[in-house]
Scaffold this active site. Structure first.
Site, PDB file in Angstrom:
ATOM      1  N   HIS A 104      23.698   8.216  13.181  1.00  0.00           N
ATOM      2  CA  HIS A 104      24.029   7.007  13.933  1.00  0.00           C
ATOM      3  C   HIS A 104      23.913   7.253  15.435  1.00  0.00           C
ATOM      4  O   HIS A 104      23.804   6.300  16.210  1.00  0.00           O
ATOM      5  CB  HIS A 104      25.444   6.536  13.583  1.00  0.00           C
ATOM      6  CG  HIS A 104      26.499   7.563  13.817  1.00  0.00           C
ATOM      7  ND1 HIS A 104      26.878   8.463  12.852  1.00  0.00           N
ATOM      8  CD2 HIS A 104      27.259   7.844  14.905  1.00  0.00           C
ATOM      9  CE1 HIS A 104      27.816   9.253  13.328  1.00  0.00           C
ATOM     10  NE2 HIS A 104      28.072   8.902  14.586  1.00  0.00           N
ATOM     11  N   GLY A 159      21.253   9.731   8.496  1.00  0.00           N
ATOM     12  CA  GLY A 159      22.063   8.517   8.591  1.00  0.00           C
ATOM     13  C   GLY A 159      23.195   8.597   7.590  1.00  0.00           C
ATOM     14  O   GLY A 159      24.373   8.584   7.977  1.00  0.00           O
ATOM     15  N   PRO A 160      22.885   8.670   6.281  1.00  0.00           N
ATOM     16  CA  PRO A 160      23.963   8.968   5.328  1.00  0.00           C
ATOM     17  C   PRO A 160      24.575  10.329   5.684  1.00  0.00           C
ATOM     18  O   PRO A 160      23.881  11.346   5.689  1.00  0.00           O
ATOM     19  CB  PRO A 160      23.233   9.009   3.978  1.00  0.00           C
ATOM     20  CG  PRO A 160      21.995   8.186   4.189  1.00  0.00           C
ATOM     21  CD  PRO A 160      21.596   8.440   5.607  1.00  0.00           C
ATOM     22  N   LEU A 161      25.836  10.329   6.021  1.00  0.00           N
ATOM     23  CA  LEU A 161      26.425  11.517   6.631  1.00  0.00           C
ATOM     24  C   LEU A 161      26.425  12.716   5.685  1.00  0.00           C
ATOM     25  O   LEU A 161      26.610  12.584   4.484  1.00  0.00           O
ATOM     26  CB  LEU A 161      27.835  11.205   7.111  1.00  0.00           C
ATOM     27  CG  LEU A 161      27.883  10.198   8.268  1.00  0.00           C
ATOM     28  CD1 LEU A 161      29.315   9.894   8.664  1.00  0.00           C
ATOM     29  CD2 LEU A 161      27.090  10.688   9.468  1.00  0.00           C
ATOM     30  N   ASP A 165      32.223  14.875  12.602  1.00  0.00           N
ATOM     31  CA  ASP A 165      33.319  14.955  11.632  1.00  0.00           C
ATOM     32  C   ASP A 165      32.955  14.302  10.303  1.00  0.00           C
ATOM     33  O   ASP A 165      33.340  14.788   9.236  1.00  0.00           O
ATOM     34  CB  ASP A 165      34.563  14.272  12.212  1.00  0.00           C
ATOM     35  CG  ASP A 165      35.193  15.072  13.338  1.00  0.00           C
ATOM     36  OD1 ASP A 165      35.635  16.202  13.080  1.00  0.00           O
ATOM     37  OD2 ASP A 165      35.238  14.574  14.474  1.00  0.00           O
ATOM     38  N   HIS A 174      32.778   3.966  19.497  1.00  0.00           N
ATOM     39  CA  HIS A 174      31.916   4.580  18.471  1.00  0.00           C
ATOM     40  C   HIS A 174      30.731   3.694  18.084  1.00  0.00           C
ATOM     41  O   HIS A 174      29.579   4.109  18.202  1.00  0.00           O
ATOM     42  CB  HIS A 174      32.735   4.899  17.216  1.00  0.00           C
ATOM     43  CG  HIS A 174      31.897   5.236  16.020  1.00  0.00           C
ATOM     44  ND1 HIS A 174      31.274   6.456  15.859  1.00  0.00           N
ATOM     45  CD2 HIS A 174      31.543   4.496  14.926  1.00  0.00           C
ATOM     46  CE1 HIS A 174      30.587   6.459  14.724  1.00  0.00           C
ATOM     47  NE2 HIS A 174      30.741   5.278  14.145  1.00  0.00           N
ATOM     48  N   SER A 185      19.323  26.184 -19.842  1.00  0.00           N
ATOM     49  CA  SER A 185      19.211  24.884 -20.504  1.00  0.00           C
ATOM     50  C   SER A 185      18.027  24.082 -19.995  1.00  0.00           C
ATOM     51  O   SER A 185      17.312  23.435 -20.766  1.00  0.00           O
ATOM     52  CB  SER A 185      20.505  24.077 -20.308  1.00  0.00           C
ATOM     53  OG  SER A 185      21.592  24.710 -20.921  1.00  0.00           O
ATOM     54  N   HIS A 241      17.732  16.999 -21.187  1.00  0.00           N
ATOM     55  CA  HIS A 241      18.824  16.379 -21.951  1.00  0.00           C
ATOM     56  C   HIS A 241      18.883  14.892 -21.619  1.00  0.00           C
ATOM     57  O   HIS A 241      19.821  14.391 -21.017  1.00  0.00           O
ATOM     58  CB  HIS A 241      20.159  17.083 -21.684  1.00  0.00           C
ATOM     59  CG  HIS A 241      20.162  18.524 -22.106  1.00  0.00           C
ATOM     60  ND1 HIS A 241      19.297  19.469 -21.567  1.00  0.00           N
ATOM     61  CD2 HIS A 241      20.930  19.191 -23.022  1.00  0.00           C
ATOM     62  CE1 HIS A 241      19.530  20.644 -22.129  1.00  0.00           C
ATOM     63  NE2 HIS A 241      20.502  20.506 -23.030  1.00  0.00           N
ATOM     64  N   ASP A 301      27.661  16.725 -26.794  1.00  0.00           N
ATOM     65  CA  ASP A 301      28.358  16.612 -25.505  1.00  0.00           C
ATOM     66  C   ASP A 301      28.833  15.193 -25.227  1.00  0.00           C
ATOM     67  O   ASP A 301      29.718  14.976 -24.393  1.00  0.00           O
ATOM     68  CB  ASP A 301      27.462  17.086 -24.353  1.00  0.00           C
ATOM     69  CG  ASP A 301      27.479  18.600 -24.216  1.00  0.00           C
ATOM     70  OD1 ASP A 301      28.447  19.223 -24.678  1.00  0.00           O
ATOM     71  OD2 ASP A 301      26.532  19.153 -23.638  1.00  0.00           O
ATOM     72  N   HIS A 347      27.892  13.018 -20.946  1.00  0.00           N
ATOM     73  CA  HIS A 347      26.642  13.676 -20.605  1.00  0.00           C
ATOM     74  C   HIS A 347      25.411  12.855 -20.996  1.00  0.00           C
ATOM     75  O   HIS A 347      24.297  13.214 -20.604  1.00  0.00           O
ATOM     76  CB  HIS A 347      26.554  15.049 -21.283  1.00  0.00           C
ATOM     77  CG  HIS A 347      27.373  16.106 -20.612  1.00  0.00           C
ATOM     78  ND1 HIS A 347      28.702  15.936 -20.311  1.00  0.00           N
ATOM     79  CD2 HIS A 347      27.041  17.352 -20.177  1.00  0.00           C
ATOM     80  CE1 HIS A 347      29.161  17.034 -19.721  1.00  0.00           C
ATOM     81  NE2 HIS A 347      28.170  17.910 -19.629  1.00  0.00           N
TER      82      HIS A 347
END
Length: 689
Positions: free
Chosen positions: A86, A134-136, A176, A282, A404, A481, A489, A493
């Site tokens: 941002h 952007g996505p923190l 932060d 901000h 797996s 899977h 499972d 799952h």
């Protein structure tokens, strides 16, 4: 030969003369004002973090980073990641000031449609942006991938005579919010384990988030946490008016060769504003009178907009020119490298171009219907290892599910500290971090990364997968899977809705093969799509090899696997339900056609003429998939799919319980034919347009 002059250690860093300090502050304040002008012009954006972080950016871009504004893709440039995306006005200001192809007019068009200065940094829109942030938390996790990529490429291509052909540092500014998002913790934990000394993170410790002071929700000791990860940590105060200690801290960080470094920088958000140090500065532009007083406080004309003092601009342009000179010197060394190491040089150039060898598909294994049934995760293992032998740029690993997922690279060792030439990454139980790191690996250049886990857990990874697609990065997501077929499972799952989520994502190929040849085709598609990620979806249970499946047919997205001259019904499926439909067609009898559709997106890219040959007018279509039916109405008149989250039990009993048997499918197909007897069958053609 060293890339840069050896710097003094922090204990030797001299105090600056007053004139130099004044010049530093003029440049820093110019960054602050320019960063505040952009949100004001757009009436949108975040001025606070750029104004607080201006000293950090100034030091990095003028004193430490090596880059060439005229060639942003130079291999040996230092990488800069703005994780708190941002604050992008800060990065745009630095790119413009140092001479990148980002004009003042571009800055004035901040956050406007089609501009080179979007609301968060996007790697395809702006020269000099390494990763989309952007996505923190994503940016710092990408940076871990960039640092891993540098270590691997250096171990692969550097020689004793050219020890620093690839020798760059990854610098990050994060806030932060990035620390609070879990993806950063996953990635930084791994960075400490791997001892990535080429990673330096400057933490904008301003104690403010959108809600207010961080004391509301975030009171942990961040440096202590990073110390526990294996990082070196340094704390610097007083940055609003003096950068001497920060310069010494970065010098010290560069001396750390076997630890990444976190420098906690105590800053004041919105420094200079009348509401500095509060959450009010901000996420909204400064009010006009506040912006004016900020400029006057810093000694500038309060009425000027988008004006940079000439003496400050000269400092920034000199820094850009210094980087261009470093690039020119590097190119000279690379010419020598081409003479001394011709094979390595040719390979490096090919890999950086993103092109595959022309005959690379010859490495792909094939199967016939005489071959035994195998789970598609098993055919994936064979194809993946064949490709890894032929294409050394393929690197990756699993989120602690190697036995797996069957993704171990037999031709390579593990990537670990002391063996960075290894191509197999032990990501640990860190799905989200793994995906974000893969984006950084891909963004570095010269590598094609893969990350593997159970398909259900791609839902832990979706924010990063989405950024792969948005960023046009070639990342392979190997998901095993893949349905209720994983068995005992149970619902926790069984990835009932996961495939629909992936199919809905723009610029992302979701491919679910039905046998070995389609598995090879899925990998071929993924490798040859250089500008979009692929989600490869594989079964746990055995699948018979089909007559008529080929690598090339996967590129069509869907094709007729079992044909008949005059079809009365078409059964369409993907993956493990294709063989069920083949058996069901035999029970239906004459007039049943089977279509395998490993990838809806690829089918959408075909011509209308081709699509009409697969789904001719007037023939009812039944879709069959042991997953959510969402999206199948585009290609079918009825769907036999999952409507619940599944159940826990042996896979064969689960398929019977939910009606995924040839007998039940044939009954539904006959019922569909009967339903449309004497009625017009709705056209699907308009759905293809």
């Amino acid at each position: 030969m060293s890339k840069r002059p050896t710097r003094q250690s922090s204990s030797q860093t001299p105090k600056k003369a007053k004139n130099d300090m004044d010049k530093d502050q003029t440049c820093i304040n110019a960054i602050r004002c320019l960063s505040a002008d952009m949100p004001s012009a757009a009436n949108s954006g975040h001025p606070g973090a750029p104004m607080g972080c201006a000293p950090l950016a100034y030091l990095l871009w003028t004193k430490f980073m090596s880059y060439d504004p005229q060639d942003p893709s130079w291999l040996n440039r230092d990488r800069f990641v703005l994780s708190n995306g941002h604050a992008c006005a800060l990065q745009y200001a630095m790119l413009h000031l140092t001479g990148y192809d980002l004009s003042m007019e571009d800055l004035k068009n901040f956050r406007q449609i089609g501009s080179k200065t979007p609301g968060h940094p996007e790697r395809d829109d702006t020269p000099g942006i390494e990763v989309t942030t952007g996505p923190l938390g994503q940016g710092v996790a990408n940076a871990v991938g960039l640092a891993m990529a540098e270590k691997h490429m250096a171990a692969t291509f550097n020689t004793s005579d050219f020890p620093d052909l690839i020798d760059n540092t990854v610098y990050v500014i994060m806030g932060d919010g990035c620390h609070q998002e879990g993806v950063s913790s996953e990635a930084c934990s791994l960075a400490g384990h791997l001892k990535l000394g080429n990673l330096i993170v400057l933490y904008d410790d301003n104690s403010i988030t959108i809600d207010g002071d961080t004391s509301l929700s975030f009171t942990e000791d961040v440096p202590k946490r990073f110390e526990s990860y294996g990082w070196e940590t340094i704390t610097v105060d007083g940055l609003d008016s003096d950068i001497t200690d920060l310069e010494a801290a970065i010098e010290k960080a560069k001396l750390s060769k076997d630890k990444p470094t976190l420098i906690s920088c105590k800053t004041t958000i919105g420094f200079g504003s009348g509401i500095q140090g509060t959450h009010g500065v901000h996420g909204a532009p400064l009010k006009p009178d506040d912006l004016k007083q900020v400029k006057e406080k810093f000694g500038f004309n309060g009425d000027d907009k988008f004006v940079v003092p000439s003496d400050a601009l000269a400092v920034f342009r000199e820094a850009g020119a210094k980087g261009a000179a470093a690039h020119a010197e590097w190119k000279g060394r690379f010419e020598q490298y081409k003479i001394a190491e011709p094979a390595k040089a040719v390979e490096l150039a090919r890999r950086l171009s993103g092109k595959l060898p022309e005959d690379w598909r010859k490495c792909l294994p094939t199967w016939t219907s005489e071959d035994p049934a195998l789970a598609s995760r098993q055919t994936s293992e064979k194809v993946l290892n064949a490709i890894a032998e032929a294409l050394p740029e393929l690197v990756g690993g699993s989120a602690d599910l190697t036995p797996s997922n069957l993704t171990q690279l037999k031709c390579s060792s593990d990537f670990q500290h002391g063996s960075y030439e290894g191509r197999y990454f032990r990501f640990g139980v860190r799905e989200h971090g793994m995906a974000a790191i893969c984006n950084g690996l891909a963004a570095y250049g010269g590598l094609v990364p893969f990350g593997a886990t159970f398909f259900n857990f791609i839902q832990y990874m979706l924010p990063s997968v989405r950024l792969s697609a948005l960023s046009h990065l070639r990342v392979l997501y190997i998901m095993t899977h893949d349905s209720i077929g994983l068995g005992e499972d149970g619902p926790t799952h069984q990835p009932i809705n996961a495939l629909a989520l992936c199919r809905s994502m723009p610029n992302c190929l979701a491919i679910r093969p039905c046998d070995g040849n389609e598995t090879a085709g899925a990998y071929a598609v993924a490798m040859e799509n250089g500008h979009r990620p692929s989600v490869l979806v594989f079964s746990r249970q055995g699948l018979p090899q089909q007559d008529g499946s080929t690598v090339d047919k996967v590129f069509k997205g869907a094709y007729t696997l079992v044909n008949c001259e005059k079809p009365k019904v078409i059964l369409v499926a993907s993956g493990s339900e294709v063989p069920l439909c083949v058996d069901a067609a035999k029970l239906v009898g004459e007039g049943a056609r089977v279509v395998s559709m490993p990838c809806m997106d690829l089918f959408e890219e075909q011509s209308a003429e081709y699509k009409s040959t697969v789904f001719p007018e007037g023939v009812p279509v039944l879709a069959v998939e042991a997953l959510s039916g969402f999206g199948w109405d585009r290609y079918s008149h009825a769907q036999h799919c999952m409507k619940t989250f599944g159940a826990s039990g042996p896979l064969k009993k689960l398929f019977v319980h939910f009606g995924f048997t040839p007998e039940n499918i044939s009954d539904k197909a006959n019922g569909l034919v009967k339903f449309y007897e004497g009625k017009p069958v709705p056209s699907l053609v308009n759905r293809f347009e």
